[in-house]
Design a protein around this motif. Structure first.
Motif, PDB file in Angstrom:
ATOM      1  N   ALA A  84      66.660  -8.214 -72.850  1.00 50.30           N
ATOM      2  CA  ALA A  84      66.752  -9.361 -71.930  1.00 50.30           C
ATOM      3  C   ALA A  84      65.921  -9.117 -70.683  1.00 50.30           C
ATOM      4  CB  ALA A  84      68.216  -9.610 -71.569  1.00 50.30           C
ATOM      5  N   ILE A  85      65.963  -7.893 -70.178  1.00 49.15           N
ATOM      6  CA  ILE A  85      65.175  -7.558 -68.976  1.00 49.15           C
ATOM      7  C   ILE A  85      63.683  -7.677 -69.269  1.00 49.15           C
ATOM      8  CG2 ILE A  85      64.559  -5.660 -67.427  1.00 49.15           C
ATOM      9  CD1 ILE A  85      67.484  -4.677 -67.748  1.00 49.15           C
ATOM     10  N   LEU A  86      63.252  -7.173 -70.412  1.00 51.71           N
ATOM     11  CA  LEU A  86      61.825  -7.219 -70.766  1.00 51.71           C
ATOM     12  C   LEU A  86      61.357  -8.660 -70.950  1.00 51.71           C
ATOM     13  CD1 LEU A  86      61.670  -4.238 -73.297  1.00 51.71           C
ATOM     14  CD2 LEU A  86      60.680  -4.297 -71.003  1.00 51.71           C
ATOM     15  N   ARG A  87      62.212  -9.506 -71.507  1.00 52.98           N
ATOM     16  CA  ARG A  87      61.830 -10.915 -71.688  1.00 52.98           C
ATOM     17  C   ARG A  87      61.676 -11.639 -70.340  1.00 52.98           C
ATOM     18  NH1 ARG A  87      65.825 -10.747 -75.836  1.00 52.98           N
ATOM     19  NH2 ARG A  87      67.280 -11.857 -74.457  1.00 52.98           N
ATOM     20  N   LEU A  88      62.467 -11.205 -69.350  1.00 53.70           N
ATOM     21  CA  LEU A  88      62.475 -11.880 -68.045  1.00 53.70           C
ATOM     22  C   LEU A  88      61.469 -11.293 -67.063  1.00 53.70           C
ATOM     23  CD1 LEU A  88      66.348 -12.252 -67.651  1.00 53.70           C
ATOM     24  CD2 LEU A  88      64.703 -14.100 -68.060  1.00 53.70           C
ATOM     25  N   THR A  89      60.760 -10.241 -67.444  1.00 60.92           N
ATOM     26  CA  THR A  89      59.784  -9.603 -66.547  1.00 60.92           C
ATOM     27  C   THR A  89      58.426  -9.590 -67.235  1.00 60.92           C
ATOM     28  OG1 THR A  89      60.523  -7.462 -67.387  1.00 60.92           O
ATOM     29  CG2 THR A  89      61.427  -8.183 -65.276  1.00 60.92           C
ATOM     30  N   PRO A  90      57.618 -10.591 -67.032  1.00 60.99           N
ATOM     31  CA  PRO A  90      56.301 -10.682 -67.686  1.00 60.99           C
ATOM     32  C   PRO A  90      55.440  -9.451 -67.402  1.00 60.99           C
ATOM     33  CG  PRO A  90      56.854 -12.743 -66.603  1.00 60.99           C
ATOM     34  CD  PRO A  90      57.886 -11.743 -66.164  1.00 60.99           C
ATOM     35  N   GLY A  91      54.759  -8.973 -68.449  1.00 55.32           N
ATOM     36  CA  GLY A  91      53.863  -7.833 -68.292  1.00 55.32           C
ATOM     37  C   GLY A  91      54.572  -6.490 -68.247  1.00 55.32           C
ATOM     38  N   SER A  92      55.880  -6.509 -68.412  1.00 57.37           N
ATOM     39  CA  SER A  92      56.630  -5.248 -68.312  1.00 57.37           C
ATOM     40  C   SER A  92      56.549  -4.449 -69.605  1.00 57.37           C
ATOM     41  CB  SER A  92      58.093  -5.530 -67.984  1.00 57.37           C
ATOM     42  OG  SER A  92      58.698  -6.278 -69.021  1.00 57.37           O
ATOM     43  N   ARG A  93      56.781  -3.163 -69.484  1.00 57.42           N
ATOM     44  CA  ARG A  93      56.815  -2.244 -70.627  1.00 57.42           C
ATOM     45  C   ARG A  93      58.020  -1.326 -70.490  1.00 57.42           C
ATOM     46  NH1 ARG A  93      52.811  -0.915 -73.740  1.00 57.42           N
ATOM     47  NH2 ARG A  93      53.175   1.342 -73.543  1.00 57.42           N
ATOM     48  N   LEU A  94      58.441  -0.758 -71.615  1.00 61.96           N
ATOM     49  CA  LEU A  94      59.576   0.167 -71.623  1.00 61.96           C
ATOM     50  C   LEU A  94      59.161   1.436 -72.346  1.00 61.96           C
ATOM     51  CD1 LEU A  94      62.597   0.903 -71.221  1.00 61.96           C
ATOM     52  CD2 LEU A  94      63.047  -0.234 -73.409  1.00 61.96           C
ATOM     53  N   ILE A  95      59.297   2.568 -71.664  1.00 62.63           N
ATOM     54  CA  ILE A  95      59.074   3.876 -72.293  1.00 62.63           C
ATOM     55  C   ILE A  95      60.443   4.460 -72.630  1.00 62.63           C
ATOM     56  CG2 ILE A  95      58.175   6.215 -72.016  1.00 62.63           C
ATOM     57  CD1 ILE A  95      56.213   5.140 -69.941  1.00 62.63           C
ATOM     58  N   VAL A  96      60.638   4.781 -73.889  1.00 70.52           N
ATOM     59  CA  VAL A  96      61.874   5.443 -74.317  1.00 70.52           C
ATOM     60  C   VAL A  96      61.489   6.815 -74.857  1.00 70.52           C
ATOM     61  CG1 VAL A  96      63.912   5.352 -75.786  1.00 70.52           C
ATOM     62  CG2 VAL A  96      62.902   3.230 -74.918  1.00 70.52           C
ATOM     63  N   ILE A 127      71.137  -6.854 -65.396  1.00 68.95           N
ATOM     64  CA  ILE A 127      69.914  -7.571 -65.756  1.00 68.95           C
ATOM     65  C   ILE A 127      69.275  -8.189 -64.514  1.00 68.95           C
ATOM     66  CG2 ILE A 127      68.988  -9.536 -67.051  1.00 68.95           C
ATOM     67  CD1 ILE A 127      71.208  -9.002 -69.137  1.00 68.95           C
ATOM     68  N   ASN A 128      70.080  -8.830 -63.690  1.00 68.40           N
ATOM     69  CA  ASN A 128      69.549  -9.486 -62.484  1.00 68.40           C
ATOM     70  C   ASN A 128      68.923  -8.481 -61.531  1.00 68.40           C
ATOM     71  OD1 ASN A 128      70.333 -12.028 -63.356  1.00 68.40           O
ATOM     72  ND2 ASN A 128      72.346 -11.910 -62.357  1.00 68.40           N
ATOM     73  N   LYS A 129      69.589  -7.324 -61.331  1.00 66.80           N
ATOM     74  CA  LYS A 129      69.041  -6.307 -60.424  1.00 66.80           C
ATOM     75  C   LYS A 129      67.716  -5.763 -60.960  1.00 66.80           C
ATOM     76  CE  LYS A 129      73.244  -4.594 -58.134  1.00 66.80           C
ATOM     77  NZ  LYS A 129      72.771  -4.765 -56.739  1.00 66.80           N
ATOM     78  N   ALA A 130      67.644  -5.543 -62.277  1.00 67.98           N
ATOM     79  CA  ALA A 130      66.402  -5.033 -62.863  1.00 67.98           C
ATOM     80  C   ALA A 130      65.261  -6.014 -62.638  1.00 67.98           C
ATOM     81  CB  ALA A 130      66.600  -4.773 -64.358  1.00 67.98           C
ATOM     82  N   VAL A 131      65.530  -7.310 -62.832  1.00 70.71           N
ATOM     83  CA  VAL A 131      64.499  -8.324 -62.654  1.00 70.71           C
ATOM     84  C   VAL A 131      64.086  -8.397 -61.183  1.00 70.71           C
ATOM     85  CG1 VAL A 131      63.979 -10.785 -62.814  1.00 70.71           C
ATOM     86  CG2 VAL A 131      65.239  -9.640 -64.663  1.00 70.71           C
ATOM     87  N   CYS A 132      65.061  -8.407 -60.275  1.00 77.80           N
ATOM     88  CA  CYS A 132      64.754  -8.491 -58.837  1.00 77.80           C
ATOM     89  C   CYS A 132      63.979  -7.269 -58.354  1.00 77.80           C
ATOM     90  CB  CYS A 132      66.038  -8.651 -58.031  1.00 77.80           C
ATOM     91  SG  CYS A 132      66.851 -10.256 -58.273  1.00 77.80           S
TER      92      CYS A 132
END
Length: 861
Positions: free
Chosen positions: A688-700, A805-810
């Motif tokens: 959900a966070i990745l969908r709401l933050t354009p251009g974002s990436r996640l390293i796991v 989710i909201n804090k991550a996006v903000c």
């Protein structure tokens, strides 16, 4: 040898004497001639071995010798004959061994040998016996009509007499025919078919018949019925050594190793010349963790039979458990030298190499095991272990499942398959495997601990159910079955030091060391005496650094629980602090026996131990708010002011870099947590966070992701949530330097839930990467609250999934805040309680003093 002496020998070829003479008591009168003949003509080593057997056996029969000397000679004959049988088991040799076993009163060994003999003779077309042998057997049947071995042989000859019709046999078979075939005769009859049947015990069955029936049941796995017969035999004769021994073997096979030791020790006292007794006694002692006692018994078995390959292999296993790997390797190699087709010895040798991370050598041994025994469950299991330890989890799963196809209820395979699935994040499946392991072996404390640890990773069960599961561990393996051997309370003057013991398998490069080392550095030597009990299988540079702090150090890897309990009490430890809980290689069964007057759980496990014997647990008010979580612990909670943890970062780490988002087109989130902590809900939340933050990436990053199949499975889980592979970067194991350099590419770390990160959170913060954590309702999901709150990052604590989710996006949109926080984080940590080792240690010491005062006050009252 002159003609006169030759005429005294029976008329069959001299080579046959090598096999037949030990079987017949009347050989004694020919012994001098035989020795002279061998001395002149025999050069073949195997013939010489036969001669040694003959001489030893004959010496045992000489009335001129004292009984001890006769016994030694007979034992030597038995040892030599056993070695000969291992090389090649022929009918005459088995007969000779039966005769010697009978003289030694090794009734059960004689029965085993006779069964082997019968198996050899069943396929009549393949029987390779000759007329002289049968003639000699017939003569013995005439001389000793009560000898069941020869009676059975003659019955066999009569039933197949067309095959054996000859002028040589007729004269000697006829005299025994009537006795054997006449049902009115008092001579015992040996019916071949009766030995193949396992029916109910006859009303007036002899002890020998009862024992034979019991052994058949025992071999078939019917332990309960077999033991009932052994018990009846012992009721008739409490000093029947064989019944005691075999009843002990069943006890050991049924998981009652203490009872096994008691029974077999009684057998040994009655019959101290049987190598197998000491072999099985050693195995029972080993199962109890009484390794030195096991070694002593194995060595006694070898003194009676120096060529006992099985003993060498078991001795090697014990030496491995003691951490004496060089000796273990030597023992297994000796076993293979004595018995080149010994599959178990190859398997056990491979296990030692695997323990030493010598994977190629280990794989060679396991493959050799499978060449000899294609259905070796242990070999499939051990190959699985090799792949698991190298993070090849999918391959490990394949090998474990191959083992389960052969034996579905193998507890250790089920347990390690569970560990593998847990590492992959398949928690429900892992718990199912642990349940299967416990069903197969209800006393398997290690699998039970693994199950408890797994329950922390996901909301499989309610908090109340998880608490009750911990209580069940104590009921099954702890206070419910083991009497507490609590140390005496030692009175203390006000100026006496309190003796603290720290117990851990992780005094090495491990997360626990990051948090215990600063405490060990700061302890007040004027007020406290410290002993570290290191249960570490692979000491490393961190181990050496901790050891150099000059507290008393005890290497206890390979030391049994009983020995360690005695050592802790002999050292005079007053407060014992466990740093493992229900994590791997723990000592929960020892702690359940309470070797110290006060016991404390700290750092290593995020939940209650469930032990009645565990008095306290160290925490803080953020991780365990007063009145909120107390009812989920058997321990009394001691809340330290500030944080309950003190972090010591590794030396020579890279400097904090600039925020990557300042030069990238989007923000980079990351999690370096264990794959097991990344639950379905976490994946959905991060997606959900990745969908709401354009251009974002996640390293796991996780060691489990070294396996490409595990990577693909995680990628698919994100795809199911609408996240493409282009937004993901999955990393497996990385060397130390590369691991920390990877943080230089991360803007914001996302903590896992319900099982928060601890070391990973501290590492990220030290590298300037703020962490977003979700507040939960129990310690395991509130460690993030404790860590972030302790350094002043309350704004990064979310109160719900929606808030997370909201804090991550903000935060992703506030690059300036992230950059500013990044530049200050290392200083914020240095100035926080999280790195104030002196203050935390003083608080911890004050807590220890309070515990000790309470104990003394309670004993006075």
């Amino acid at each position: 040898m002159d003609n006169k002496n030759n005429d005294m020998l029976p008329a069959f070829p001299p080579t046959l004497w090598l096999d037949y003479l030990p079987a017949f008591p009347y050989v004694l009168r020919f012994l001098p001639q035989w020795e002279a003949y061998c001395a002149q003509h025999v050069r073949d080593p195997e013939w010489q071995n036969h001669q040694q057997i003959l001489v030893a056996y004959a010496a045992s029969q000489m009335p001129a010798f004292e009984p001890p000397v006769q016994g030694q000679a007979l034992n030597r004959a038995w040892t030599l004959m056993a070695d000969l049988l291992r090389r090649q088991a022929t009918v005459p040799r088995i007969l000779s061994a039966i005769r010697i076993a009978g003289d030694l009163e090794l009734r059960q060994d004689a029965i085993y040998l006779l069964d082997s003999l019968i198996d050899m003779l069943k396929p009549v077309a393949d029987v390779a016996v000759d007329e002289p042998f049968l003639a000699a057997s017939a003569r013995m049947a005439v001389a000793d009509p009560g000898d069941s071995v020869y009676q059975w042989l003659m019955k066999f000859v009569l039933e197949t007499r067309e095959r054996w019709a000859s002028p040589v046999l007729e004269p000697v078979v006829e005299p025994v025919k009537e006795n054997i075939c006449n049902p009115k005769s008092n001579t015992p009859k040996c019916d071949l078919k009766s030995r193949e049947r396992s029916g109910k015990k006859q009303k007036h069955a002899s002890t020998a018949q009862q024992m034979e029936m019991a052994v058949q049941l025992h071999r078939a796995g019917n332990f309960k019925e077999a033991d009932a017969i052994y018990s009846r035999v012992l009721k008739q004769n409490p000093d029947d050594a064989n019944a005691l021994h075999l009843s002990g073997v069943i006890a050991h096979q049924s998981g009652q190793s203490r009872k096994a030791v008691d029974l077999i020790e009684r057998a040994v006292r009655l019959l101290p010349s049987v190598p197998m007794f000491f072999y099985n006694l050693g195995a029972a002692c080993n199962a109890l963790g009484e390794y030195e006692k096991a070694v002593e018994n194995y060595q006694r078995a070898l003194s009676l039979n120096p060529n006992y390959a099985e003993v060498y292999s078991n001795l090697g296993n014990t030496r491995k458990s003691q951490g004496k790997t060089d000796e273990a390797i030597a023992c297994h190699r000796k076993a293979i030298e004595l018995k080149p087709d010994f599959a178990d010895a190859y398997n056990n040798l491979g296990a030692v190499y695997n323990h030493l991370h010598m994977y190629d050598d280990a794989l060679f041994c396991f493959r050799k095991t499978l060449e000899i025994n294609p259905n070796s469950v242990e070999a499939f299991h051990n190959i699985g272990d090799i792949h698991r330890e190298q993070h090849q989890l999918s391959e490990a799963e394949i090998w474990y499942r191959k083992a389960i196809e052969i034996k579905s209820d193998h507890p250790y395979v089920q347990n390690n398959l569970g560990v593998t699935l847990q590492n992959e994040g398949r928690i429900v499946e892992a718990v199912s495997c642990y349940d299967a392991a416990l069903q197969a072996k209800p006393d398997y404390a290690g699998a039970h601990s693994n199950r408890l640890l797994a329950l922390n990773y996901d909301h499989i069960e309610s908090r109340d159910a998880v608490f009750k599961a911990h209580l069940e561990w104590d009921r099954r393996h702890g206070s419910g079955v083991t009497p507490i051997a609590s140390a005496p309370v030692v009175r203390r003057n006000s100026d006496d030091k309190i003796h603290i013991g720290y117990l851990s398998p992780d005094f090495k490069k491990h997360s626990v060391s990051y948090f215990i080392e600063p405490i060990l550095q700061c302890h007040d030597a004027g007020r406290f005496e410290i002993t570290c009990y290191s249960d570490t299988s692979y000491p490393d540079t961190v181990t050496q650094r901790l050891k150099a702090l000059n507290w008393q150090w005890r290497d206890c890897y390979g030391v049994s629980d009983s020995q360690l309990l005695s050592l802790i009490q002999a050292d005079g430890v007053q407060i014992l602090v466990d740093l493992a809980g229900h994590t791997s290689n723990n000592r929960m069964p020892l702690l359940a026996r309470k070797p110290a007057a006060v016991q404390v759980s700290y750092i290593g496990y995020p939940n209650t131990t469930g032990l009645k014997a565990m008095d306290y647990r160290i925490t803080d008010a953020a991780a365990d708010p007063p009145g909120v979580t107390d009812h989920w612990y058997t321990e009394k909670l001691i809340r330290l002011p500030g944080s309950f943890l003190c972090y010591l970062p590794p030396a020579n780490l890279p400097e904090v870099s600039d925020l990557p988002a300042l030069k990238n087109n989007g923000i980079t989130f990351a999690s370096f947590n264990n794959r097991a902590k990344i639950t379905d809900q976490v994946i959905q939340t991060w997606s959900a966070i990745l969908r709401l933050t354009p251009g974002s990436r996640l390293i796991v990053k996780s060691q489990a992701l070294t396996d490409i199949n595990v990577q693909q499975r995680l990628t698919q889980q994100f795809a199911d949530c609408g996240i493409g592979a282009q937004q993901l970067e999955l990393c497996g194991f990385l060397p130390f330097d590369q691991h920390f350099e990877l943080y230089q590419r991360v803007d914001l770390a996302l903590d896992t839930f319900p099982y928060n990160g601890t070391t990973t959170t501290c590492e990220a913060l030290w590298m300037g990467v703020p962490v977003l954590a979700l507040e939960g309702d129990h310690h395991v999901s509130r460690v993030g609250v404790s860590l972030l709150g302790g350094i002043g990052l309350d704004a990064f604590i979310a109160r719900s999934v929606e808030d997370y989710i909201n804090k991550a996006v903000c935060l992703s949109e506030d690059v300036n805040l992230l950059s500013q926080t990044r530049s200050m984080l290392r200083k914020m940590m240095r100035d926080s309680p999280l790195m104030d080792a002196h203050s935390l240690t003083r608080s911890l010491e004050s807590a220890y003093e309070t515990m000790w005062r309470r104990l003394n006050a309670s004993t006075e009252n």
